[in-house]
Design a protein around this motif. Structure first.
Motif, PDB file in Angstrom:
ATOM      1  N   ASP A  46      31.996  18.233  23.349  1.00  0.00           N
ATOM      2  CA  ASP A  46      31.161  17.105  22.951  1.00  0.00           C
ATOM      3  C   ASP A  46      30.128  17.491  21.899  1.00  0.00           C
ATOM      4  N   GLY A  47      30.138  18.739  21.495  1.00  0.00           N
ATOM      5  CA  GLY A  47      29.254  19.174  20.424  1.00  0.00           C
ATOM      6  C   GLY A  47      27.829  19.439  20.854  1.00  0.00           C
ATOM      7  N   LYS A  48      27.497  19.313  22.116  1.00  0.00           N
ATOM      8  CA  LYS A  48      26.109  19.481  22.558  1.00  0.00           C
ATOM      9  C   LYS A  48      25.700  20.946  22.565  1.00  0.00           C
ATOM     10  N   GLY A  49      24.696  21.282  21.768  1.00  0.00           N
ATOM     11  CA  GLY A  49      24.096  22.605  21.824  1.00  0.00           C
ATOM     12  C   GLY A  49      24.972  23.725  21.311  1.00  0.00           C
ATOM     13  N   THR A  50      26.082  23.429  20.671  1.00  0.00           N
ATOM     14  CA  THR A  50      26.976  24.469  20.206  1.00  0.00           C
ATOM     15  C   THR A  50      26.868  24.597  18.702  1.00  0.00           C
ATOM     16  N   VAL A  51      26.353  25.722  18.235  1.00  0.00           N
ATOM     17  CA  VAL A  51      26.274  25.946  16.800  1.00  0.00           C
ATOM     18  C   VAL A  51      27.626  26.386  16.279  1.00  0.00           C
ATOM     19  N   SER A  52      28.240  27.338  16.948  1.00  0.00           N
ATOM     20  CA  SER A  52      29.559  27.788  16.528  1.00  0.00           C
ATOM     21  C   SER A  52      30.334  28.308  17.722  1.00  0.00           C
ATOM     22  N   SER A  53      31.637  28.220  17.623  1.00  0.00           N
ATOM     23  CA  SER A  53      32.508  28.775  18.654  1.00  0.00           C
ATOM     24  C   SER A  53      33.815  29.165  18.002  1.00  0.00           C
ATOM     25  N   THR A  54      34.569  30.017  18.661  1.00  0.00           N
ATOM     26  CA  THR A  54      35.777  30.568  18.080  1.00  0.00           C
ATOM     27  C   THR A  54      37.013  30.070  18.797  1.00  0.00           C
ATOM     28  N   ALA A  55      37.997  29.656  18.013  1.00  0.00           N
ATOM     29  CA  ALA A  55      39.312  29.311  18.556  1.00  0.00           C
ATOM     30  C   ALA A  55      40.301  30.219  17.846  1.00  0.00           C
ATOM     31  N   GLY A  56      40.605  31.367  18.453  1.00  0.00           N
ATOM     32  CA  GLY A  56      41.444  32.333  17.783  1.00  0.00           C
ATOM     33  C   GLY A  56      40.728  32.862  16.559  1.00  0.00           C
ATOM     34  N   ALA A  57      41.360  32.718  15.383  1.00  0.00           N
ATOM     35  CA  ALA A  57      40.762  33.209  14.146  1.00  0.00           C
ATOM     36  C   ALA A  57      39.791  32.220  13.541  1.00  0.00           C
ATOM     37  N   VAL A  58      39.763  30.993  14.041  1.00  0.00           N
ATOM     38  CA  VAL A  58      38.957  29.929  13.439  1.00  0.00           C
ATOM     39  C   VAL A  58      37.612  29.813  14.136  1.00  0.00           C
ATOM     40  N   VAL A  59      36.546  29.703  13.339  1.00  0.00           N
ATOM     41  CA  VAL A  59      35.188  29.538  13.852  1.00  0.00           C
ATOM     42  C   VAL A  59      34.690  28.146  13.465  1.00  0.00           C
ATOM     43  N   PHE A  60      34.127  27.422  14.431  1.00  0.00           N
ATOM     44  CA  PHE A  60      33.593  26.089  14.182  1.00  0.00           C
ATOM     45  C   PHE A  60      32.069  26.113  14.214  1.00  0.00           C
ATOM     46  N   ASP A  61      31.454  25.504  13.221  1.00  0.00           N
ATOM     47  CA  ASP A  61      30.014  25.273  13.209  1.00  0.00           C
ATOM     48  C   ASP A  61      29.797  23.786  13.465  1.00  0.00           C
ATOM     49  N   ARG A  62      29.259  23.462  14.647  1.00  0.00           N
ATOM     50  CA  ARG A  62      29.055  22.070  15.045  1.00  0.00           C
ATOM     51  C   ARG A  62      27.572  21.672  15.011  1.00  0.00           C
ATOM     52  N   SER A  63      26.754  22.438  14.323  1.00  0.00           N
ATOM     53  CA  SER A  63      25.314  22.184  14.339  1.00  0.00           C
ATOM     54  C   SER A  63      24.938  20.844  13.712  1.00  0.00           C
ATOM     55  N   LYS A  64      25.821  20.256  12.900  1.00  0.00           N
ATOM     56  CA  LYS A  64      25.543  18.963  12.274  1.00  0.00           C
ATOM     57  C   LYS A  64      26.455  17.872  12.822  1.00  0.00           C
ATOM     58  N   ASN A  65      27.030  18.137  13.977  1.00  0.00           N
ATOM     59  CA  ASN A  65      27.939  17.182  14.607  1.00  0.00           C
ATOM     60  C   ASN A  65      27.162  16.166  15.439  1.00  0.00           C
ATOM     61  N   GLY A  66      27.797  15.065  15.791  1.00  0.00           N
ATOM     62  CA  GLY A  66      27.187  14.116  16.702  1.00  0.00           C
ATOM     63  C   GLY A  66      27.109  14.710  18.096  1.00  0.00           C
ATOM     64  N   SER A  67      26.133  14.263  18.883  1.00  0.00           N
ATOM     65  CA  SER A  67      25.963  14.802  20.229  1.00  0.00           C
ATOM     66  C   SER A  67      25.501  13.703  21.166  1.00  0.00           C
ATOM     67  N   GLY A  68      25.388  14.061  22.434  1.00  0.00           N
ATOM     68  CA  GLY A  68      24.958  13.092  23.432  1.00  0.00           C
ATOM     69  C   GLY A  68      26.111  12.613  24.279  1.00  0.00           C
ATOM     70  N   LYS A  69      25.769  12.008  25.413  1.00  0.00           N
ATOM     71  CA  LYS A  69      26.796  11.584  26.364  1.00  0.00           C
ATOM     72  C   LYS A  69      27.727  10.522  25.799  1.00  0.00           C
ATOM     73  N   SER A  70      27.221   9.709  24.882  1.00  0.00           N
ATOM     74  CA  SER A  70      28.040   8.616  24.363  1.00  0.00           C
ATOM     75  C   SER A  70      28.913   9.029  23.187  1.00  0.00           C
ATOM     76  N   ALA A  71      28.720  10.231  22.661  1.00  0.00           N
ATOM     77  CA  ALA A  71      29.489  10.661  21.495  1.00  0.00           C
ATOM     78  C   ALA A  71      30.937  10.927  21.869  1.00  0.00           C
ATOM     79  N   GLY A  72      31.825  10.688  20.917  1.00  0.00           N
ATOM     80  CA  GLY A  72      33.239  10.918  21.175  1.00  0.00           C
ATOM     81  C   GLY A  72      34.009  11.150  19.893  1.00  0.00           C
ATOM     82  N   PRO A  73      35.268  11.562  19.997  1.00  0.00           N
ATOM     83  CA  PRO A  73      36.086  11.847  18.816  1.00  0.00           C
ATOM     84  C   PRO A  73      36.581  10.565  18.154  1.00  0.00           C
ATOM     85  N   VAL A  74      36.757  10.616  16.850  1.00  0.00           N
ATOM     86  CA  VAL A  74      37.300   9.471  16.133  1.00  0.00           C
ATOM     87  C   VAL A  74      38.824   9.473  16.250  1.00  0.00           C
ATOM     88  N   THR A  75      39.398   8.283  16.132  1.00  0.00           N
ATOM     89  CA  THR A  75      40.852   8.127  16.109  1.00  0.00           C
ATOM     90  C   THR A  75      41.273   7.804  14.689  1.00  0.00           C
TER      91      THR A  75
END
Length: 345
Positions: A46-75
């Protein structure tokens, strides 16, 4: 055919469809990473409090992502846009590959013939001698990653090429269309985008009357652009995917209603979608809203409000913004519609 032990050991990582731009040239330079891990994707979805995380070789920076209980992925609004089930990226140093393969061979679970071919290739010098240790620090072995949630799909077995070596600064072999690119990173980031839930302001709020125009609006400040950056530090490549609010679509929850405008789609106008109701506008037609033609009786109508987000990306080796399919995310809210009561004197 790859051994079953190898397939079962594939890491899961989030991926989305590859959209390769003709003529895109990327210099795969060595990064400052210390080798990719073999763990599953980590970090909060959900992007809460996560600056970056690793999925195998890929690193995600979510510091500018939406957050909160109501946030969700787009279709994705593109019906024919589907994510692949696998891709290739750096995974092992020579020592890490040895540590990974030797226990599999010793267990014998993949069969003598397959094990013998692998030993010939990676140990005896069929293609790589002694796990290519003479090139330690000069490149990485690449392997396949399976898209999270797609492990059981037939497409998860499309990446059947054996583990292969790529020198620092060199592109992957041209016969591997699933090799990771900035375009793929952009779409990996697309899958990680989280946007706020859509609850429109209504006037009258909650309860309205038959044939009374109900004004609807959104403050665009509550729906500011969000972004996620996906990168492969080992390759010095990255892509940032950004979502910006574009329009609001209102579905009244009943055919007995009229929307404003008639399409039900309200475009972003400066800092607002629609227009806030103000005293004295009761007899005006709202630029964005709905008029119910029938009472909801003892219940309510479920008004669905969906925001369309314009999604684009920038990345290594690509000039300017590149488009991605628009994304949609919405929510429902109850609207009670009552008959207007008249009193005869």
């Amino acid at each position: 055919m790859r051994g079953m032990g190898h397939i079962l050991a594939l890491s899961a990582a989030t991926a989305v469809a590859v959209s390769v731009l003709p003529g895109t040239a990327v210099a795969y330079g060595p990064g400052d990473g210390q080798g990719s891990d073999n763990t599953q994707a980590s970090g909060n979805s959900d992007g809460k409090g996560t600056v970056s995380s690793t999925a195998g070789a890929v690193v995600f920076d979510r510091s500018k992502n939406g957050s909160g209980k109501s946030a969700g992925p787009v279709t994705s609004s593109a019906s024919n846009w589907t994510p692949p089930a696998c891709y290739y990226a750096p995974r092992y140093t020579p020592e890490q590959l040895q540590e990974y393969l030797e226990p599999i061979w010793e267990a014998g679970s993949t069969g003598y013939e397959w094990d013998a071919k692998q030993r010939e290739k990676y140990v005896n010098g069929g293609e790589y001698k002694d796990f290519n240790k003479e090139k330690t620090g000069k490149g990485y072995f690449w392997d396949s990653y399976v898209t999270e949630g797609r492990e059981g799909d037939p497409g998860a077995l499309d990446c059947t090429k054996d583990i292969f070596w790529v020198d620092n600064g060199a592109p992957p072999p041209p016969d591997i269309p699933q090799a990771i690119t900035p375009e793929m990173l952009a779409q990996l980031a697309y899958a990680e985008i989280r946007v706020p839930s859509t609850k429109v302001e209504l006037a009258p709020e909650g309860t309205t009357k038959v044939n009374l125009p109900t004004w609807a609006w959104l403050d665009a400040a509550d729906f500011k652009p969000v972004s996620v950056t996906a990168s492969v530090p080992l390759l010095n490549v990255q892509a940032t995917t950004t979502a910006e609010p574009l329009s609001l679509k209102i579905e009244p929850g009943t055919a007995d209603a009229t929307t404003y405008p008639a399409s039900g789609v309200c475009e972003l106008n400066g800092k607002q979608i629609g227009e806030a109701y103000a005293k004295g506008k009761a007899n005006e037609t709202p630029p964005c809203g709905v008029k119910y033609l029938r009472s909801s009786g003892d219940g309510s109508y479920q008004l669905q409000a969906t925001i369309t987000w314009r999604i684009h990306w920038t990345g290594t080796g690509v000039a300017g913004e590149q488009p991605l399919p628009n994304g949609e995310f919405g929510a429902g809210q109850d609207v009670i519609v009552q008959e207007i009561q008249s009193i005869n004197r």
